[in-house]
Enzyme design. Sequence first.
Site, PDB file in Angstrom:
ATOM      1  N   GLY A 104      -2.437   9.489  17.237  1.00 44.11           N
ATOM      2  CA  GLY A 104      -1.706   8.891  16.970  1.00 44.11           C
ATOM      3  C   GLY A 104      -2.031   7.398  17.859  1.00 44.11           C
ATOM      4  O   GLY A 104      -1.444   5.988  17.631  1.00 44.11           O
ATOM      5  N   GLU A 157      -5.497  20.932  26.600  1.00 47.31           N
ATOM      6  CA  GLU A 157      -4.962  22.132  25.533  1.00 47.31           C
ATOM      7  C   GLU A 157      -5.682  23.334  25.585  1.00 47.31           C
ATOM      8  O   GLU A 157      -5.476  24.450  25.321  1.00 47.31           O
ATOM      9  CB  GLU A 157      -5.349  21.504  23.833  1.00 47.31           C
ATOM     10  CG  GLU A 157      -4.616  22.246  22.940  1.00 47.31           C
ATOM     11  CD  GLU A 157      -4.149  21.803  21.364  1.00 47.31           C
ATOM     12  OE1 GLU A 157      -3.953  22.191  21.292  1.00 47.31           O
ATOM     13  OE2 GLU A 157      -5.047  20.415  21.582  1.00 47.31           O
ATOM     14  N   ASN A 216      -9.700  15.969  19.502  1.00 45.73           N
ATOM     15  CA  ASN A 216      -8.924  16.161  18.833  1.00 45.73           C
ATOM     16  C   ASN A 216      -7.972  15.002  19.623  1.00 45.73           C
ATOM     17  O   ASN A 216      -7.701  13.617  19.026  1.00 45.73           O
ATOM     18  CB  ASN A 216      -7.984  16.882  19.513  1.00 45.73           C
ATOM     19  CG  ASN A 216      -7.643  17.595  18.291  1.00 45.73           C
ATOM     20  OD1 ASN A 216      -8.270  18.349  16.855  1.00 45.73           O
ATOM     21  ND2 ASN A 216      -6.074  18.878  18.203  1.00 45.73           N
ATOM     22  N   THR A 217      -8.618  13.679  20.443  1.00 48.29           N
ATOM     23  CA  THR A 217      -7.936  12.501  20.846  1.00 48.29           C
ATOM     24  C   THR A 217      -8.288  11.336  20.400  1.00 48.29           C
ATOM     25  O   THR A 217      -7.830  10.692  20.088  1.00 48.29           O
ATOM     26  CB  THR A 217      -8.381  12.488  22.420  1.00 48.29           C
ATOM     27  OG1 THR A 217      -8.327  13.403  23.008  1.00 48.29           O
ATOM     28  CG2 THR A 217      -8.113  11.026  22.922  1.00 48.29           C
ATOM     29  N   ASP A 239     -12.268  28.595  21.617  1.00 50.61           N
ATOM     30  CA  ASP A 239     -14.252  29.741  22.922  1.00 50.61           C
ATOM     31  C   ASP A 239     -13.617  28.749  24.595  1.00 50.61           C
ATOM     32  O   ASP A 239     -14.201  30.022  25.122  1.00 50.61           O
ATOM     33  CB  ASP A 239     -15.475  28.534  21.839  1.00 50.61           C
ATOM     34  CG  ASP A 239     -15.477  27.063  22.161  1.00 50.61           C
ATOM     35  OD1 ASP A 239     -13.917  26.320  22.184  1.00 50.61           O
ATOM     36  OD2 ASP A 239     -16.054  26.647  21.368  1.00 50.61           O
ATOM     37  N   ARG A 265       9.114  18.353  17.945  1.00 48.54           N
ATOM     38  CA  ARG A 265       8.931  18.956  16.118  1.00 48.54           C
ATOM     39  C   ARG A 265       9.044  20.297  15.825  1.00 48.54           C
ATOM     40  O   ARG A 265       8.527  20.865  14.786  1.00 48.54           O
ATOM     41  CB  ARG A 265       7.353  18.926  16.553  1.00 48.54           C
ATOM     42  CG  ARG A 265       7.003  17.338  17.173  1.00 48.54           C
ATOM     43  CD  ARG A 265       5.723  17.207  17.937  1.00 48.54           C
ATOM     44  NE  ARG A 265       4.946  15.813  17.140  1.00 48.54           N
ATOM     45  CZ  ARG A 265       3.958  15.030  17.831  1.00 48.54           C
ATOM     46  NH1 ARG A 265       3.222  16.056  19.004  1.00 48.54           N
ATOM     47  NH2 ARG A 265       3.869  14.133  18.103  1.00 48.54           N
TER      48      ARG A 265
END
Length: 1005
Positions: free
Chosen positions: A541, A971, A536-537, A776, A835
Amino acid sequence: MTKLAKAIALGSTHTKLKSRIVMAPMTIQSAFFDGGVTQEMIDYYAARSGEAGAVIVESAFVENYGRAFPGALGINSDKHIAGLTKLATAIKEKGSKAILQIYHAGRMANGEFNGGHQPISASAVAALRDNAETPLAMSEEQIEAMIDNFAQAVNRAIVAGFDGVEIHGANTYLIQQFFSPHSNRRTDKWGGDREKRSAFPLAVLEQAKAVVASHQLSDFIIGYRFSPEEIEQPGIRFEDSMFLLDKLAKCGLDYFHFSMGNYMRNSIVNPEDTTPLIHQYHALKSENVAKIPVIGVGGIAQHSDALDALTQGYDMVSVGKGFLVDPQWAQKALAAETCAEVADLGQQQQLVIPAPLWDIMDYMIVDGAAEALKQQRIKELQNFEITFEPGEYTAYGYGHNGQLPVTVTFSNDEILQVQVDSSKESDGIANPAFERIPQQILENQTLNIDVISGATVSSQAVIDGVSNAVDLAGGNSEALRNKARKEVQRSTQTIQENVDVVVVGGGGAGLSAALTALDNGKSVVILEKFPAIGGNTVRTGGWVNAAEANWQKAFPAIAGEVDYLKAIAATPESDIAPEYLSDFRVLKDQLENYFLDVDSGKNYLFDSTELHLIQTYLGGKRTNRDGTPIFGQYDLVNTLTSRAMESIDWLTQKGIDFNRNMVDIAVGALWRRAHKPNRPKGVEFVEKLQKQIIAQGGRIITDTRAEELIVEKGKVTGVKATHANGTKYQLTTNNGVVLASGGFGANTKMLQKYNNYWTEIADDIKTTNSPALIGDGIDIGEKAGANLVGMEYIQLMPIGDPKSGALLTGLIVPPENFVFVNQQGKRFVDECQSRDVLSNAFFDNGGVVYMIADEAIRNTAANTTPETIEREIAEGIIIKADTIAQLAKKINVPVAELSQTIERYNSYVDEGRDPEFHKGALGLKVEQGPFYATPRKPSVHHTMGGLQINTKACVLNKDGVQIPGLYAAGEVTGGIHAGNRLGGNALIDIFTYGRIAGDSVSTNA
């Protein structure tokens, strides 16, 4: 004779069915508007009866406002008896038993089909689905009347000549609603514990039996259909269903009928338990239940499936789709012949399918003639001799950012080289496509190549570019697209190796941990399951939060920020939790000095570690659903914020080039404190850290999925993994394993498992996440004994693209510089809010909203280029107009409302305060044409739950004790962000705790 053909005696009546095959009840939407039987229905059912032991006719509503779908069959009035008699007779004439399913939709009733009437249910609790209407809670009088409605339905079925009824206690309809703790919150005799929630279905059965007895019928069949589980929380669990079935069996029944999508389905509540529910059924069944035959359903397409279902423990099989496309399914299955699985385009009359049903079963209809021609053409193309005009040709595919140049070199009969110019393509994310797809084309000499997961658009762009080059070279691209690939030989090799540290996951957290361990002199292997690292990095943004007061003081405060700080300073200490009171007092002293400076004309941007700490801690909204606080995360937040600047300095040392000309605020961050690389997106971090790792001897093995942790005497000592080519890895470690594999935002089933909110929406909602994020790492950590925390907390990114969910489209600008408007053209929220607040506000305002920007704001857009903006305008991703009025018309919002909204907003910027929504920061006005609107819709963005860790990134077990040799960062962990993550905190989390994990595993902390 196969077991399928053997007769079976049913439960309490001992009535015999001549075979073990029954036709499943399927809605065909072909009744008259009032529920009456049509000739189409009679013909349809008659064509499918005969060899089937029984034909179960679709759900018939017992009360006029209980329909769940159009064209529904009714048994709510005596006027329907004549038509039902014809239907029952037509079925029985062929030798099948005729059984009628009876139901009421309850809260699932659709007002459109029920004269606009509000639905009813056990309690006034709406279903978890889009636009679900809150039902009226039934009174005791209504409940008694409804039981009588079911009894009258049984009476009409008997009079009409049916051989039995099936009580529909499944599919979330009314009977199931009374048994479900989600939909039944009553406190009278019809609700409470599961004993009381069983009262309604038992009363329906008892009254049905009483009606049968009044007719002195000894062979009338009564069956019961049930859904074994609900994913709702609270909801029906399998043990609850077995409890209810025992109660029903004691009253006397002829069969139980599962309602599932597949006869071998396992639990939807505990998907990690792979035991099929039919096996659990037999393990848990009571003596009473054991006496009742059970019907299995779902996924039974052929004779072999039916036999397997009987082998697995079902007494009969119920076939639905098979009978749709093959009215002779039972006859063919009993003769072990192949049954049709799709219908041909011209077979509607032959298959005796009513027009409404034909319209809704299009997914099972094919154009047989066209398909035959297609297969013939493929055979011809596969035998086609492909030659080229030798030379070099440049053609184009279409990637993320427009045309993708592909240069291909040919010999007479071979593709020699494929070169992709990816300079304008999405940096980082698409790289594996540019490397792997050309390699596969050259190795196989075909364009019949699978796209790479996570880089679908770029993969297709390369294939299309080569295809176009083939045509330029005089080849036949159609033949090359159909040419068979070489058969891939799976590896049987097992590689055993010892290393100091294994890191699972090649995103920012894993790279930080690996590089830190290398700095500490350890040997390191990174396992990444995708073809390229970055996770995801590379999609971020690039905003990294850290309080750096000396740098930030160089920038003036903007409207709204001083008011925000004054509100914090005015907070009474009685409102502050004890664990951060000392930090708050330090912050308050700093604020007082700041206000003195402001009053003396020194108006600078204020920030501090204490402000970052308090905003992060409070922004997480750390409360459980029942209102109780979640303890134990404060130390993690304190470590994160106090060591954030260390991470910025460390990244700078590793070559990250930060932009020191501005202080940004990410969406949902609450404050301007973000450090942002000059190079767009998170690829800057991934690429620079990767180079450092390789330079220091670290190894990165891609396409390799970690499947199990090696645990010896309670200590994690290694990892078992499998490469995409089948090679097995067994890596043992001297120091330990770091799990950094990310969250589970791309795993719909896992989202649904831990948060019932996702039961209805997760299949529709998009995600900003990499497809790699399926949880996973959380699974293998839990299997090694790790405790999981905060799994129910799932964050939406409010500004996802409505079509893809991605953040990499449209004009994404700092929130102080744009306006959110809803579909009425009105502002509805402080654009600088967190958010969770923004996402909830989006849903409250129709889901899709618009970011309104002007030409000046366009220049502040992040992660894009002028060329990309122009392309997205052409594609309609961004809507452009010369005036606000024209923009309003293009996005279909009221012109006057949008014009007034923008005019008011601009006045607030001039005044330096927002009296409507108290926006935390007011930057630019929206006044310079042309103007832009970017549609936005919430997407799944971040999962806050995961492996529990301490401040040293050590993974803890369920007793809060460290699991030796196991560490985690990013995460994959839980407890830092709790219920909501502030924008810009994800990157500082992965770099800070990634470094901590790397240090801890190096020293066996």
